[in-house]
Design a protein around this motif. Structure first.
Motif, short mmCIF file in Angstrom:
data_model
loop_
_atom_site.label_atom_id
_atom_site.label_comp_id
_atom_site.label_asym_id
_atom_site.label_seq_id
_atom_site.Cartn_x
_atom_site.Cartn_y
_atom_site.Cartn_z
N UNK A 52 0.84 -1.21 0.00
CA UNK A 52 0.00 0.00 0.00
C UNK A 52 0.87 1.25 0.00
N UNK A 53 0.46 2.26 -0.75
CA UNK A 53 1.16 3.54 -0.79
C UNK A 53 0.16 4.66 -0.52
N UNK A 54 0.55 5.60 0.33
CA UNK A 54 -0.23 6.81 0.53
C UNK A 54 0.56 8.00 0.00
N UNK A 55 -0.08 8.80 -0.83
CA UNK A 55 0.50 10.06 -1.31
C UNK A 55 -0.21 11.22 -0.63
N UNK A 56 0.55 12.18 -0.12
CA UNK A 56 -0.03 13.38 0.47
C UNK A 56 0.38 14.57 -0.38
N UNK A 57 -0.62 15.24 -0.96
CA UNK A 57 -0.37 16.38 -1.84
C UNK A 57 -0.53 17.66 -1.05
N UNK A 58 0.57 18.30 -0.73
CA UNK A 58 0.55 19.54 0.04
C UNK A 58 1.54 20.52 -0.54
N UNK A 59 2.31 21.17 0.31
CA UNK A 59 3.36 22.07 -0.17
C UNK A 59 4.30 21.31 -1.09
N UNK A 60 4.60 20.07 -0.71
CA UNK A 60 5.35 19.16 -1.56
C UNK A 60 4.51 17.91 -1.77
N UNK A 61 5.18 16.80 -2.07
CA UNK A 61 4.50 15.51 -2.19
C UNK A 61 5.22 14.53 -1.27
N UNK A 62 4.49 14.02 -0.29
CA UNK A 62 5.05 13.03 0.61
C UNK A 62 4.45 11.67 0.31
N UNK A 63 5.18 10.63 0.66
CA UNK A 63 4.68 9.28 0.42
C UNK A 63 5.11 8.36 1.54
N UNK A 64 4.23 7.44 1.89
CA UNK A 64 4.55 6.35 2.79
C UNK A 64 4.30 5.05 2.06
N UNK A 65 5.25 4.14 2.15
CA UNK A 65 5.16 2.88 1.41
C UNK A 65 5.09 1.73 2.41
N UNK A 66 4.03 0.94 2.32
CA UNK A 66 3.85 -0.23 3.18
C UNK A 66 4.02 -1.47 2.32
N UNK A 67 4.94 -2.36 2.72
CA UNK A 67 5.16 -3.60 1.97
C UNK A 67 5.04 -4.79 2.92
N UNK A 68 4.09 -5.66 2.62
CA UNK A 68 3.81 -6.81 3.49
C UNK A 68 3.61 -6.39 4.94
N UNK A 69 2.87 -5.30 5.11
CA UNK A 69 2.50 -4.85 6.45
C UNK A 69 3.54 -4.03 7.17
N UNK A 70 4.69 -3.79 6.55
CA UNK A 70 5.75 -3.04 7.21
C UNK A 70 6.10 -1.78 6.41
N UNK A 71 6.47 -0.72 7.12
CA UNK A 71 6.93 0.49 6.46
C UNK A 71 8.23 0.18 5.72
N UNK A 72 8.29 0.60 4.46
CA UNK A 72 9.52 0.43 3.69
C UNK A 72 10.40 1.66 3.90
N UNK A 73 11.57 1.45 4.54
CA UNK A 73 12.46 2.56 4.88
C UNK A 73 13.64 2.70 3.92
N UNK A 74 13.96 1.66 3.16
CA UNK A 74 15.19 1.68 2.39
C UNK A 74 16.38 1.41 3.30
N UNK A 75 17.58 1.50 2.75
CA UNK A 75 18.78 1.17 3.51
C UNK A 75 19.15 2.23 4.54
#
Length: 319
Positions: free
Chosen positions: A131-154
């Protein structure tokens, strides 16, 4: 079980008490401008936590945890605020300072990830694993959920999708690059597109809409004008949706989530003007797949509560 979630935004610091089902039971807020140093910030967090517990007839000791969502860079393991664009603070050990007042688990996370987690548990992503949530505001923020966990990257910085380049050598972005997606598809970009159209066609219905609003251009202006039959307003809406779709298509092709939710004030526009044309472009331009396996493009459901609820449920994510 009860949790407190704190959402540090551009204007307000909001705190909420949430039960184990993600229901928001009570809220508090204060102005971010009043938080002039790290000591005042910590004291505000502690005070709000105690007030929320008391309002619901609980002791502070009855709370399971406190979660904090911050727009900026955080170090999740240590609970450190590294940098936030809204607070003139650097390298603040939030967890350690908070524990000087209250001995309970404190979790720190990026605010976009908190919003995505809130939507994942009790909002638009509640039936999704990816699941991905996009927030359209002053910029564009996103949260990425993969298999129930937040995807943080390295390095914990995954999700900065607003800085994907969608126009080669395009508009200069505050990050130092050109052509970033948020320069074309954020709420701020929508206002700029509207102002440019207004300057070119001052006598249009769009001009009347802006005049009725005291001369203030808003993200709603072109949508209102388009609903009144204004071709200028419609042109702005069409252009904006095309820019928005450009980035959404990239995200779908890369991550193939079960659902992608659009949040922020722009998402409140009528489905016929935003969501439906967006879906058509995404379906047209994405890598083909079976219809029942396509990413669902939906609206976020929790509004400005998403960050508080997601921050509160950070402990639930851990366990």
């Amino acid at each position: 079980m009860y949790y407190v979630g704190i959402d540090i935004g551009g204007t307000n610091l909001k705190a909420g008490l949430v039960d184990g089902d993600g229901t928001l039971l009570a809220t508090r807020k204060c102005k971010v401008a009043e938080l002039k140093n790290q000591q005042i910030l910590i004291e505000a967090m502690v005070q709000m936590t105690a007030e929320l517990a008391g309002e619901c007839g609980l002791r502070v000791e009855d709370l399971c945890s406190v979660g904090v969502g911050i727009p900026g860079a955080v170090e999740i393991r240590s609970g450190m605020l590294l940098y936030s664009c809204n607070l003139d603070l650097r390298n603040v050990p939030l967890r350690r300072l908070f524990h000087q007042h209250l001995k309970m688990p404190l979790y720190v996370e990026n605010d976009a990830n908190c919003a995505a987690l809130g939507e994942y548990y009790v909002g638009a992503g509640s039936s999704s694993k990816r699941f991905i949530t996009l927030t359209l505001g002053t910029g564009i923020g996103a949260g990425i959920i993969h298999n129930g966990k937040i995807y943080h990257g390295s390095n914990g910085m995954a999700g900065e999708v607003g800085h994907m380049s969608v126009v080669y050598q395009g508009r200069m972005c505050a990050c130092g690059r050109r052509g970033c997606w948020e320069q074309y598809a954020s709420a701020s970009a929508l206002k700029r597109l509207t102002a440019e159209a207004l300057e070119k066609y001052p006598n249009s219905i769009l001009g009347q809409v802006v005049a009725e609003n005291g001369g203030r251009v808003s993200g709603q202006s072109p949508f209102i004008a388009a609903r009144r039959g204004d071709p200028v307003g419609q042109q702005v809406c069409d252009q904006y949706v095309e820019y928005l779709a450009t980035g959404v298509v990239d995200l779908v092709n890369i991550f193939q989530p079960d659902a992608l939710a659009i949040g922020g004030g722009v998402s409140n526009e009528a489905d016929e003007q935003l969501l439906l044309p967006l879906r058509k472009i995404v379906e047209r331009d994405c890598v083909p797949c079976n219809r029942d396996r396509r990413t669902k493009i939906v609206k976020a459901e929790l509004g400005n509560r998403a960050g508080m609820i997601g921050a509160a449920l950070l402990r639930k994510k851990k366990f």
